[in-house]
Each structure stands twice: as structure tokens, then as C-alpha cells.
Design a protein around this motif. Structure first.
Motif, PDB file in Angstrom:
ATOM      1  N   PHE A 118       0.827  -1.212   0.000  1.00 36.04           N
ATOM      2  CA  PHE A 118       0.000   0.000   0.000  1.00 36.04           C
ATOM      3  C   PHE A 118       0.864   1.266   0.000  1.00 36.04           C
ATOM      4  CE2 PHE A 118      -3.406  -2.893   1.471  1.00 36.04           C
ATOM      5  CZ  PHE A 118      -4.374  -2.538   0.532  1.00 36.04           C
ATOM      6  N   ASP A 172       1.955   1.739  -3.536  1.00 37.04           N
ATOM      7  CA  ASP A 172       0.878   2.225  -4.402  1.00 37.04           C
ATOM      8  C   ASP A 172       0.556   3.694  -4.139  1.00 37.04           C
ATOM      9  OD1 ASP A 172      -1.314   1.688  -6.339  1.00 37.04           O
ATOM     10  OD2 ASP A 172      -2.553   2.212  -4.626  1.00 37.04           O
ATOM     11  N   ARG A 229       2.079   5.897  -8.376  1.00 34.60           N
ATOM     12  CA  ARG A 229       0.814   5.315  -7.944  1.00 34.60           C
ATOM     13  C   ARG A 229       0.183   4.649  -9.162  1.00 34.60           C
ATOM     14  NH1 ARG A 229      -4.558   5.694  -6.846  1.00 34.60           N
ATOM     15  NH2 ARG A 229      -5.163   5.318  -4.683  1.00 34.60           N
ATOM     16  N   GLY A 255      -1.920   1.568  -8.941  1.00 35.30           N
ATOM     17  CA  GLY A 255      -3.002   0.634  -8.668  1.00 35.30           C
ATOM     18  C   GLY A 255      -4.239   0.865  -9.509  1.00 35.30           C
ATOM     19  N   GLY A 256      -4.674   2.110  -9.596  1.00 33.25           N
ATOM     20  CA  GLY A 256      -5.880   2.413 -10.354  1.00 33.25           C
ATOM     21  C   GLY A 256      -5.749   2.034 -11.812  1.00 33.25           C
ATOM     22  N   TYR A 272      -6.065  -1.864 -12.245  1.00 36.04           N
ATOM     23  CA  TYR A 272      -7.427  -2.378 -12.101  1.00 36.04           C
ATOM     24  C   TYR A 272      -8.328  -1.905 -13.242  1.00 36.04           C
ATOM     25  CZ  TYR A 272      -7.182  -4.868  -7.692  1.00 36.04           C
ATOM     26  OH  TYR A 272      -6.912  -5.805  -6.733  1.00 36.04           O
ATOM     27  N   THR A 274      -9.969  -5.655 -15.180  1.00 36.49           N
ATOM     28  CA  THR A 274     -10.180  -6.120 -13.807  1.00 36.49           C
ATOM     29  C   THR A 274     -10.566  -7.591 -13.777  1.00 36.49           C
ATOM     30  OG1 THR A 274     -10.903  -3.905 -13.191  1.00 36.49           O
ATOM     31  CG2 THR A 274     -11.422  -5.677 -11.664  1.00 36.49           C
ATOM     32  N   PHE A 297      -5.474  -8.389  -3.184  1.00 33.66           N
ATOM     33  CA  PHE A 297      -5.780  -7.018  -3.609  1.00 33.66           C
ATOM     34  C   PHE A 297      -4.494  -6.211  -3.793  1.00 33.66           C
ATOM     35  CE2 PHE A 297      -6.806  -2.566  -2.402  1.00 33.66           C
ATOM     36  CZ  PHE A 297      -7.651  -2.267  -3.471  1.00 33.66           C
ATOM     37  N   ALA A 298      -3.558  -6.379  -2.864  1.00 34.73           N
ATOM     38  CA  ALA A 298      -2.297  -5.632  -2.925  1.00 34.73           C
ATOM     39  C   ALA A 298      -1.463  -6.045  -4.131  1.00 34.73           C
ATOM     40  CB  ALA A 298      -1.506  -5.852  -1.635  1.00 34.73           C
ATOM     41  N   LEU A 328      -2.772  -4.471  -7.173  1.00 30.03           N
ATOM     42  CA  LEU A 328      -2.493  -3.035  -7.280  1.00 30.03           C
ATOM     43  C   LEU A 328      -1.177  -2.754  -7.991  1.00 30.03           C
ATOM     44  CD1 LEU A 328      -3.470  -1.634  -3.749  1.00 30.03           C
ATOM     45  CD2 LEU A 328      -4.634  -1.147  -5.907  1.00 30.03           C
TER      46      LEU A 328
END
Length: 543
Positions: free
Chosen positions: A197, A200, A210, A212-213, A216, A220, A279-280, A283
Motif C-alpha cells: 500500500f 501504491d 501510484r 493501482g488504479g 485495475y 479487472t 488485492f495488494a 495493485l
């Protein structure tokens, strides 16, 4: 006239005081259980958590993301997490009421059919025995990452001796080893999630970014529903071993307190350690990264290593290799413990030779332990000679064994509660009651059956396309007919029938708790967790 005694203090409470009455008589030829109750709450909790954290998370999670995308993997693991929670709640209710080491076959024998108990017991014993061979083989490969000049079979023998030594002297030896193995794995996952995190968010990393966005948003759900379904079918293997807490309940010092505590924490630990970790990874690493397709024992290809390397940590492969080595030792340690206790219990039930009921002065079933280690060693030796086909088929036979065990637990609990209610027994005597009955066990059973039925699909659907090979499909299902042969053979020769609800045995081996002793344990537990608020918070997260 009975004189009421003063409540005992925590210091006065002894292991033998936990239960003041054992109802009924032993039905297994008068053979008592000589195992020692040496496992504490922290051991059971770590066993339940550690059973879910292994190479499935550290290595295979990358393949899950590449198959279903970050969103598909996340949803699939959450669905499997719910399935595991309901299955474990079913096991917790039975294990708290009737804490017996190697419990699955006993529950199935009493509440469904003796033939099912026989088949489940031998199925589970065989599965873990072969797992020991798998782990010592994997361990030798992991060590080769550092030292390649020594033959792998020497490392395998050394690892097997280490695993046997953990289990040989006392149940506490297994419990302490598994406690620290699990602690190491948990700390690794927590550090990984925090670092991921921070990466990210751009707090650390060179250069900080950054991303991650954007990952995804790319895709996705890779391959849509098919990709998600593929991950769902394979994700269950990552959670194999969660049910170990049911076996360990028979050697817990206070099952009524310790088992429910471990069961309640399973869902939240799955959510924290698996879902957040998946999830991590999603990302930071794209689903089409070629390294995610590599599910080998190479620590350099682990998604955890790939994330740690983004921080500039050059020693990341070596650190993760050490963690994977600990994971291998943990799985082998648990495999020997579980299979030896199941074989011991099979002998008590009359389903295995009586020699396996013998125990040492410390309550360790030495003959069962050595027999299990010998089978694991034999399976390993088969992998060294010829073309390895015998070893491959032995491994395939154990492929769906864990899912069959889970299905047996869920169905047995459904029958357990129905029989309990039919006999008019008070619900207050169920010190732990499974959530959402009857929906919980039925929901878990249906999903487990889907997972078993879909194994041929996962063997044919590889990296986004179908590659149908008859031998692979047969290998995916070979464990199911083997289980049916065990069940039908015993049923045919012993002429067993489904146990009527009103005849199910709820009294034999049941422990009835003394309220005064229980209250003393409560005060003892409160004293153990006393301390400053921060430390209590840390302990609540870990165990």
C-alpha cells in the motif's frame, strides 16, 4: 450431603480438572484415548491461521491473478473464504461438543454411516501422508536455490527427520513449532500488505508511482466469468489444512474455550491475509506480467518477491525463499501430525490394526507417526526412480481428498444438528453453535461439490484457453472414485446402514464441563491477556 467447595484459582487448575465426567462408555473394544491435552488457545489459533497460509498464497496467487485478473481473483477468493468459514463453523460445533483427535471419521461414523467414517479417515490419512512426500521434495528444491552442490535426496531425508522430530516427543513440540512457523508467515504477509500500500500511494519506491488504479482499470476481470470460475475452482487448494483445528481439538487443554475462539477468527484472518494480499498484488503487478504465470518453487518468481523488489530490496528473493522454506516445514509438520492422529483414531474405531493405538509416555502415537513417515518416504523414493509416473499418480489420488473431507464435514454436521434436535436435546449444551444453520453447511457443501466436479475443467483450461487432454482429466478426478471404492467396499462387506437420527450417539466420549473449573479458566485467560492496551490490540490481530 454434598459440601460445596470453594472455586479453584487459576494456579490450582490442572489439565485433568477441566472435565469432571465422561458420559457413556468406550465403544471401540475398551480402548481409551491416551493422547495428552497439551495444546493451548494460542496453538489452536495459529494452527487454524497457519493452515491457510502457504505456497498457495506465496506462489500460486500470481497464477490466480493472471487467469482471472485482479478483480476475478479477489472475488473468487472471497467466495471460497465464505465457503471455508461455514465449513469450519460446522466443524467447530461438533469439535467443541465432542473433542476427539482425528475427529472427522468418528463424527461421520456416528451421525451418518460407519462406511463414510471408514472412507473419510483413510482418505484423509492418505492425503496428508502423500503431502509429506510433496513437501520434502519441494523443500529440497527450495534449498537448491542456495546450495546446488548437494543432492536433493539428502536434503529431503534431513527435512523428513526434522519434521518427525517435531512430532516425536510430545504434542506440544508440534504445537510450538507450528506456532512459530505460523507467526513467521503472518508477519511476512502483514509486512507485505503494508509495503504494497505504501508503494501504491507513492510513499516509497524508486521512482515512486501510484499505479493501482491503472492496473485495475486495464482488465479487472480477465476472461470474464470463465476466468473467475477457473480461479474459484483452484483457490480451494490454497486453504487446504484449515480443518486441522478439528483434529487438534482432541489435544486441546480446554476445547470449549479454545476451539470456538479459533473458529471465529478464521473468517477475519482469511479476509486480512488472503483477500488483502491478493488485492495488494493486483495493485502493483499487471495480470499479464509473465512472471505471474510461473507457479514453480522459485522464490524469484513469487509475486511477493516482485513487490518487495519494487522497494529496491535486492535480498528479496533470499528472504522469500526462507519464508517458503518455513512454509514447507510447516506443511510437512502439520501433515505428519494430522495423518498420525487420524491413523491412531482409525485404530481406536477398529478401522486399522490395533498396533496403531499404542502411544508413548508423552501421549504421542509413535507407531502411527512412524508408519505415516514411512509412507511419505516411500512416495518420495518413487519420485526418484523411473519416469516418476507412479509418484504422479499417487499425487493425483490425493488431489481432491481435502475437498472430499470438507464435503464430509459439512454433510455430517447437517446430520449432527438434525439428530440433536430430533432427540430433544437442549441447545444450551452446544457451547458453540454454527452460524446460519442449515444454510451454512448446505451452502458449503454445494460449493465444495462444484469445486470437485469442476476439477476436470481446470485441468483443461490453461492460461486463458482450452487444452483438453484425457490423461489430465482422468488425473483430476482419480481421487473421487478411489474414495467411493473405500466407501462401497466397507459398506458391502460390513453391511452398514445410515444411522437413524434417533440412534445417533451423543454421549460416548463426551466431556461435561464443571462450571467452577470453567470460571477458573476464564480468570486465567483474563490474567494472561492483561497488559497495556496497545499490546492487547497487537495480540488480537495475531492470535
Amino acid at each position: 450431603m454434598r459440601v460445596k467447595s470453594k472455586p479453584k484459582t487459576p494456579e490450582q487448575v490442572e489439565e485433568k480438572d477441566v472435565y469432571f465426567e465422561v458420559r457413556g462408555f468406550d465403544t471401540n473394544g475398551g480402548l481409551p484415548s491416551n493422547l495428552k491435552r497439551g495444546l493451548e488457545a494460542r496453538h489452536l489459533t495459529m494452527i487454524s491461521i497457519g493452515g491457510t497460509i502457504g505456497t498457495g498464497l506465496f506462489l500460486a496467487s500470481g497464477g490466480a491473478i493472471s487467469s482471472g485478473g485482479p478483480g476475478g481473483a479477489l472475488v473468487a477468493y472471497m467466495i471460497v473464504g465464505f465457503m471455508i468459514y461455514f465449513m469450519m463453523a460446522s466443524l467447530g460445533e461438533m469439535a467443541t461438543y465432542l473433542p476427539i483427535s482425528g475427529s472427522f471419521n468418528t463424527y461421520a461414523k456416528r451421525y451418518v454411516d460407519p462406511a463414510l467414517g471408514f472412507a473419510l479417515g483413510w482418505n484423509y490419512w492418505y492425503s496428508w501422508s502423500v503431502t509429506v512426500a510433496v513437501e520434502i521434495t519441494a523443500g529440497s528444491i527450495v534449498i537448491q536455490y542456495w546450495i546446488s552442490s548437494v543432492p536433493t535426496w539428502l536434503w529431503s531425508i534431513l527435512l523428513l527427520l526434522i519434521m518427525v522430530s517435531f512430532n516425536f516427543f510430545s504434542v506440544r513440540g508440534y504445537g510450538e513449532a507450528e506456532y512459530w512457523f505460523s507467526m513467521t508467515k503472518i508477519v511476512t504477509v502483514i509486512i507485505f500488505i503494508v509495503i504494497a500500500f505504501l508503494l501504491d500511494l507513492g510513499v516509497i519506491g524508486d521512482p515512486p508511482e501510484r499505479i493501482g488504479g491503472s492496473i485495475y482499470n486495464r482488465e479487472t476481470f480477465h476472461h470474464g466469468f470463465i476466468g473467475l470460475f477457473s480461479v474459484f475452482l483452484s483457490a480451494g487448494f490454497s486453504f487446504q489444512g484449515t480443518e486441522l483445528v478439528g483434529i487438534a481439538a482432541g489435544e486441546s487443554s480446554n476445547p470449549r474455550k479454545h476451539v470456538p475462539k479459533a473458529i471465529r477468527q478464521v473468517f477475519w484472518r482469511i479476509l486480512l491475509f488472503y483477500v488483502l494480499a491478493i488485492f495488494a498484488i493486483g495493485l502493483l503487478i499487471p495480470y499479464d506480467d509473465p512472471n505471474l504465470l510461473n507457479n514453480s518453487a522459485n522464490a524469484a518468481m513469487s509475486p511477493f518477491t516482485l513487490v518487495f523488489q519494487k522497494t529496491g530490496l535486492k535480498a528479496a528473493p533470499h528472504l522469500m525463499n526462507a519464508v517458503i522454506m518455513i512454509t514447507v516445514l510447516s506443511a510437512g509438520n502439520s501433515g505428519l501430525y494430522a495423518s498420525s492422529r487420524v491413523l491412531y483414531n482409525l485404530a481406536l474405531e477398529g478401522f486399522a490394526p490395533r498396533v496403531f493405538t499404542n502411544t508413548s509416555n508423552n501421549g504421542v502415537p509413535i507407531p502411527a507417526l512412524l508408519a505415516t513417515a514411512s509412507v511419505g518416504c516411500l512416495a518420495f523414493l518413487m519420485s526418484l526412480f523411473g519416469d516418476g509416473r507412479v509418484y504422479t499418480w499417487l499425487l493425483n489420488l490425493s488431489g481432491v481428498s481435502g475437498f472430499i473431507t470438507w464435503a464430509g464435514i459439512s454433510f455430517t454436521h447437517w446430520r449432527f444438528r438434525r439428530a440433536y434436535v430430533a432427540q430433544g436435546r437442549p441447545m444450551s449444551e452446544l457451547h458453540y453453535r454454527a452460524s446460519c444453520y442449515p444454510f451454512g453447511p448446505i451452502f458449503a457443501l454445494v460449493l465444495i461439490i462444484i469445486v470437485i466436479a469442476g476439477q476436470g475443467y481446470t485441468s483443461a483450461y490453461v492460461h486463458g484457453h482450452f487444452d483438453i487432454q484425457l490423461s489430465a482429466i482422468i488425473a483430476a478426478y482419480i481421487g473421487a472414485p478411489a474414495f467411493l471404492i473405500l466407501y462401497l467396499s466397507f459398506k458391502f462387506f460390513k453391511k452398514t446402514k445410515i444411522v437413524p437420527l434417533l440412534e445417533c450417539d451423543f454421549d460416548t466420549d463426551r466431556r461435561v464441563y464443571d462450571p467452577e473449573i470453567d470460571a477458573a479458566f476464564d480468570r486465567s485467560d483474563e490474567k494472561k491477556v492483561s497488559g497495556n492496551l496497545i499490546w492487547r490490540g497487537v495480540k488480537s490481530v495475531l492470535y
